[in-house]
Design an enzyme around this catalytic site. Structure first.
Site, PDB file in Angstrom:
ATOM      1  N   LYS A 284       1.995  -3.299   7.305  1.00  0.00           N
ATOM      2  CA  LYS A 284       2.623  -3.615   6.361  1.00  0.00           C
ATOM      3  C   LYS A 284       3.818  -3.170   6.013  1.00  0.00           C
ATOM      4  CE  LYS A 284       0.375  -4.491   3.011  1.00  0.00           C
ATOM      5  NZ  LYS A 284       0.298  -6.350   2.089  1.00  0.00           N
TER       6      LYS A 284
ATOM      7  N   THR B  93       0.467  -1.658   0.070  1.00  0.00           N
ATOM      8  CA  THR B  93       0.027   0.211   0.462  1.00  0.00           C
ATOM      9  C   THR B  93       0.996   1.309  -0.274  1.00  0.00           C
ATOM     10  OG1 THR B  93      -1.233   1.251   1.440  1.00  0.00           O
ATOM     11  CG2 THR B  93       0.070  -0.396   2.499  1.00  0.00           C
ATOM     12  N   ASP B  94      -0.021   2.551  -0.203  1.00  0.00           N
ATOM     13  CA  ASP B  94       0.817   3.326  -0.420  1.00  0.00           C
ATOM     14  C   ASP B  94       0.800   4.033   1.217  1.00  0.00           C
ATOM     15  OD1 ASP B  94      -1.933   4.507  -0.310  1.00  0.00           O
ATOM     16  OD2 ASP B  94      -1.836   6.235  -1.966  1.00  0.00           O
ATOM     17  N   GLU B  95      -0.030   3.413   1.417  1.00  0.00           N
ATOM     18  CA  GLU B  95       0.352   4.045   3.075  1.00  0.00           C
ATOM     19  C   GLU B  95       1.177   3.837   4.077  1.00  0.00           C
ATOM     20  OE1 GLU B  95      -3.222   3.618   5.545  1.00  0.00           O
ATOM     21  OE2 GLU B  95      -4.721   2.965   3.412  1.00  0.00           O
TER      22      GLU B  95
ATOM     23  N   TYR C  98      -2.006  -0.443  11.050  1.00  0.00           N
ATOM     24  CA  TYR C  98      -2.133  -1.088   9.620  1.00  0.00           C
ATOM     25  C   TYR C  98      -0.446  -0.545   8.512  1.00  0.00           C
ATOM     26  CZ  TYR C  98      -3.109  -1.583   5.164  1.00  0.00           C
ATOM     27  OH  TYR C  98      -3.103  -1.903   3.283  1.00  0.00           O
TER      28      TYR C  98
HETATM   29  P1  NAD Z   1      -9.673  -7.261   2.161  1.00  0.00           P
HETATM   30  O1  NAD Z   1      -9.774  -7.204   3.692  1.00  0.00           O
HETATM   31  O2  NAD Z   1     -10.607  -7.275   1.127  1.00  0.00           O
HETATM   32  O3  NAD Z   1      -9.300  -9.536   2.061  1.00  0.00           O
HETATM   33  C1  NAD Z   1      -8.076  -9.464   2.420  1.00  0.00           C
HETATM   34  C2  NAD Z   1      -7.883 -11.279   2.142  1.00  0.00           C
HETATM   35  O4  NAD Z   1      -7.066 -11.928   2.987  1.00  0.00           O
HETATM   36  C3  NAD Z   1      -9.746 -11.990   2.599  1.00  0.00           C
HETATM   37  O5  NAD Z   1      -9.655 -13.434   1.567  1.00  0.00           O
HETATM   38  C4  NAD Z   1      -9.220 -12.646   4.131  1.00  0.00           C
HETATM   39  O6  NAD Z   1     -10.037 -13.909   4.622  1.00  0.00           O
HETATM   40  C5  NAD Z   1      -7.759 -12.802   4.207  1.00  0.00           C
HETATM   41  N1  NAD Z   1      -6.683 -13.227   5.364  1.00  0.00           N
HETATM   42  C6  NAD Z   1      -7.087 -12.622   5.905  1.00  0.00           C
HETATM   43  N2  NAD Z   1      -5.355 -12.978   7.301  1.00  0.00           N
HETATM   44  C7  NAD Z   1      -5.052 -14.555   6.549  1.00  0.00           C
HETATM   45  C8  NAD Z   1      -4.863 -15.254   7.193  1.00  0.00           C
HETATM   46  N3  NAD Z   1      -4.256 -14.764   8.596  1.00  0.00           N
HETATM   47  N4  NAD Z   1      -4.498 -15.841   6.272  1.00  0.00           N
HETATM   48  C9  NAD Z   1      -5.191 -16.242   4.750  1.00  0.00           C
HETATM   49  N5  NAD Z   1      -6.238 -15.525   4.277  1.00  0.00           N
HETATM   50  C10 NAD Z   1      -6.303 -14.141   5.376  1.00  0.00           C
HETATM   51  O7  NAD Z   1      -8.279  -6.967   1.941  1.00  0.00           O
HETATM   52  P2  NAD Z   1      -8.485  -5.573   0.458  1.00  0.00           P
HETATM   53  O8  NAD Z   1      -8.708  -4.673   0.139  1.00  0.00           O
HETATM   54  O9  NAD Z   1      -8.221  -7.329  -1.083  1.00  0.00           O
HETATM   55  O10 NAD Z   1      -6.300  -6.011   0.523  1.00  0.00           O
HETATM   56  C11 NAD Z   1      -5.315  -7.053  -0.359  1.00  0.00           C
HETATM   57  C12 NAD Z   1      -4.294  -6.667   0.104  1.00  0.00           C
HETATM   58  O11 NAD Z   1      -4.112  -5.077  -1.251  1.00  0.00           O
HETATM   59  C13 NAD Z   1      -3.384  -6.030   1.387  1.00  0.00           C
HETATM   60  O12 NAD Z   1      -2.490  -6.858   1.395  1.00  0.00           O
HETATM   61  C14 NAD Z   1      -3.705  -5.096   1.194  1.00  0.00           C
HETATM   62  O13 NAD Z   1      -2.933  -4.340   2.262  1.00  0.00           O
HETATM   63  C15 NAD Z   1      -3.620  -4.554   0.181  1.00  0.00           C
HETATM   64  N6  NAD Z   1      -3.892  -2.487  -0.923  1.00  0.00           N
HETATM   65  C16 NAD Z   1      -5.286  -2.727  -0.174  1.00  0.00           C
HETATM   66  C17 NAD Z   1      -5.411  -1.779  -0.529  1.00  0.00           C
HETATM   67  C18 NAD Z   1      -7.332  -1.125  -1.545  1.00  0.00           C
HETATM   68  O14 NAD Z   1      -7.202  -0.335  -1.166  1.00  0.00           O
HETATM   69  N7  NAD Z   1      -8.324  -2.061  -0.395  1.00  0.00           N
HETATM   70  C19 NAD Z   1      -4.753  -0.345  -0.970  1.00  0.00           C
HETATM   71  C20 NAD Z   1      -3.990  -1.008  -1.428  1.00  0.00           C
HETATM   72  C21 NAD Z   1      -2.736  -2.493  -1.439  1.00  0.00           C
HETATM   73  P1  TYD Z   2     -10.658   4.041   4.117  1.00  0.00           P
HETATM   74  O1  TYD Z   2     -11.464   3.474   3.001  1.00  0.00           O
HETATM   75  O2  TYD Z   2     -10.967   3.551   5.738  1.00  0.00           O
HETATM   76  O3  TYD Z   2      -9.502   3.709   3.834  1.00  0.00           O
HETATM   77  P2  TYD Z   2      -7.139   4.088   4.303  1.00  0.00           P
HETATM   78  O4  TYD Z   2      -7.756   4.990   5.606  1.00  0.00           O
HETATM   79  O5  TYD Z   2      -7.004   2.835   4.068  1.00  0.00           O
HETATM   80  O6  TYD Z   2      -7.620   5.314   3.026  1.00  0.00           O
HETATM   81  O7  TYD Z   2     -10.851   5.480   4.337  1.00  0.00           O
HETATM   82  C1  TYD Z   2     -11.229   7.055   2.680  1.00  0.00           C
HETATM   83  C2  TYD Z   2     -11.040   7.419   3.922  1.00  0.00           C
HETATM   84  O8  TYD Z   2     -12.225   8.160   4.048  1.00  0.00           O
HETATM   85  C3  TYD Z   2      -9.784   8.207   5.098  1.00  0.00           C
HETATM   86  O9  TYD Z   2      -9.752   9.320   4.990  1.00  0.00           O
HETATM   87  C4  TYD Z   2     -10.404   8.158   6.155  1.00  0.00           C
HETATM   88  C5  TYD Z   2     -12.016   8.279   5.754  1.00  0.00           C
HETATM   89  N1  TYD Z   2     -13.811   8.241   6.381  1.00  0.00           N
HETATM   90  C6  TYD Z   2     -14.292   8.517   6.923  1.00  0.00           C
HETATM   91  O10 TYD Z   2     -14.974  10.227   6.460  1.00  0.00           O
HETATM   92  N2  TYD Z   2     -15.358   7.776   7.230  1.00  0.00           N
HETATM   93  C7  TYD Z   2     -15.685   6.216   7.252  1.00  0.00           C
HETATM   94  O11 TYD Z   2     -16.908   6.270   8.150  1.00  0.00           O
HETATM   95  C8  TYD Z   2     -14.953   5.972   6.399  1.00  0.00           C
HETATM   96  C9  TYD Z   2     -14.675   4.280   7.032  1.00  0.00           C
HETATM   97  C10 TYD Z   2     -13.797   6.086   6.458  1.00  0.00           C
END
Ligand code: NAD
Ligand code: TYD
Length: 349
Positions: A162, A132-134, A158
């Site tokens: 990561k 992630t960019d975070e 988080y």
């Molecule tokens: P998500 O929470 O929707 O999915 C996570 C999946 O991992 C789930 O299916 C869960 O069951 C599985 N999981 C969790 N713990 C586990 C374990 N111990 N063993 C096996 N499986 C396990 O998350 P997502 O949004 O699909 O994110 C996927 C990846 O992408 C993550 O690594 C996250 O850090 C990265 N990412 C997400 C975003 C975003 O905006 N969602 C952006 C950048 C990077």
């Molecule tokens: P989120 O989807 O949780 O992603 P991240 O925190 O990983 O960027 O949140 C996106 C942005 O939206 C973040 O600045 C927090 C804000 N947010 C709210 O204002 N209200 C909400 O109910 C949620 C879930 C997030």
């Protein structure tokens, strides 16, 4: 064959759909099915002969090693993680277990498997870490976007876990020569996203007539990328990325949270108008998230110039598609909103 971890989650399931559509190569999904893992996301491909699922926690290194020996994949794509910042504030231990210990476990199992491959197999093998960019921390309004050289300054449990997992991946390349690739991507949105995250949370609450809770002043900025564009970037980096390199992925779509929510409301006003008023009337400002990062922005120069990646969806087109998907899948929404989801809403709001 390739392996993915976390393929029942949001990005992983979108990736599996895209993989089967375009690559037509066997794929094994390893997922423990935490609260955000949902096999319904994969319902229409579960009978595809190229797809296999194993319910397994990645922290169990021996089990991961056995799977590697059994299926002999050519690549391991690691999506599995605890992924929600708000949950990491309430329960950081789960993040340490999956994101740090889990990543260590899959790296170590993969290293043992990889070191016994033939020289030719070793050369083509890839361990791909999805991050992630975070990890880069928070930007002020006028700071330049994160590039791949930006110092790591994670601020939430988080992003800290990561960041630690990224460092482990880097160390396995430098110490053991494991052929790794890492991408650091901005905020994704699209189909199958668990409605605890901003965009699906707002769509679902709007449709149910509930408040749309915006943290703080609503001026925090995120860069938004349509999930299918992210999956395309991953396929591109897997096939053309240089071993040991990190690539940032983003949508060039920086938006304030309030603008995201107002755009969702405007699209909903058009697609499913309320009897009276606008969905914007449901917006409320609530207590800020602890340690809330102000702004994320990603420089995509490297992946654009080295690999030719360009996202296909703009914010406007991607948002509309996403809202249409949630409108067309009320059963999916109802099913994920039972059980754990209800508990979470009580804890956080
Ligand atoms: P998500 O929470 O929707 O999915 C996570 C999946 O991992 C789930 O299916 C869960 O069951 C599985 N999981 C969790 N713990 C586990 C374990 N111990 N063993 C096996 N499986 C396990 O998350 P997502 O949004 O699909 O994110 C996927 C990846 O992408 C993550 O690594 C996250 O850090 C990265 N990412 C997400 C975003 C975003 O905006 N969602 C952006 C950048 C990077
Ligand atoms: P989120 O989807 O949780 O992603 P991240 O925190 O990983 O960027 O949140 C996106 C942005 O939206 C973040 O600045 C927090 C804000 N947010 C709210 O204002 N209200 C909400 O109910 C949620 C879930 C997030």
């Amino acid at each position: 064959m390739i392996f993915v971890t976390g393929g029942a989650g949001f990005i992983g399931s979108n990736f599996i759909h895209q993989w089967l559509k375009f690559e037509k190569e066997d794929i094994l999904n390893i997922d423990k099915l935490s609260y955000s893992g949902n096999l319904e996301n994969l319902k229409n491909i579960e009978k595809n002969p190229l797809y296999k699922f194993v319910q397994q926690d990645i922290v169990d290194q021996n089990k991961i090693f056995d799977l590697l020996l059994e299926y002999k994949p050519r690549a391991f794509i690691h999506f599995a993680a605890e992924s929600h910042v708000d949950r990491s504030i309430h329960s950081p231990l789960e993040f340490v277990k999956t994101n740090l210990l889990g990543t260590f476990s899959v790296l170590e199992a993969t290293r043992l498997y990889w070191s016994n491959l033939t020289e030719k197999e070793k050369e083509v093998f890839r361990f791909f870490h999805i991050s992630t960019d975070e990890v880069y921390g928070s930007l002020d309004d006028n700071d330049p976007a994160f590039d791949e050289e930006k110092k790591y300054e994670p601020n939430s449990p988080y992003s800290a876990t990561k960041a630690g997992s990224d460092h482990l991946v880097r160390a396995y390349f430098h110490t053991y020569g494991l052929p790794v690739l890492t991408t650091n991507c901005s905020n994704n949105y699209g189909s199958f996203q668990f409605p605890e995250k901003l965009i699906p949370h707002m769509i679902c609450n709007a449709l149910e007539g509930k408040n749309l809770p915006i943290y703080g002043d609503g001026k925090n900025i995120r860069d938004w990328l349509y999930v299918e564009d992210h999956c395309e970037a991953i396929r591109l980096v897997l096939s053309k990325g240089k071993v040991g390199e990190v690539y940032n992925v983003g949508g060039n779509n920086e938006l304030k949270n309030i603008d995201v929510v107002e755009t969702i409301c405007s699209i909903l006003d058009e697609l499913k108008p309320k009897a009276v008023g606008s969905y914007k009337d449901q917006i409320v400002f609530v207590k800020d998230r602890l340690g809330h990062d102000r702004r994320y922005a990603v420089s995509t120069k490297k992946i654009e110039s080295m690999l030719g990646f360009m996202p296909k969806e703009s914010f406007k087109t991607g948002f509309r598609k996403t809202i249409e998907w949630y409108l067309n899948n009320p059963e999916w929404v109802a099913n994920v909103q039972s059980g754990d989801y209800k508990k979470w809403i009580k804890i956080n709001y």
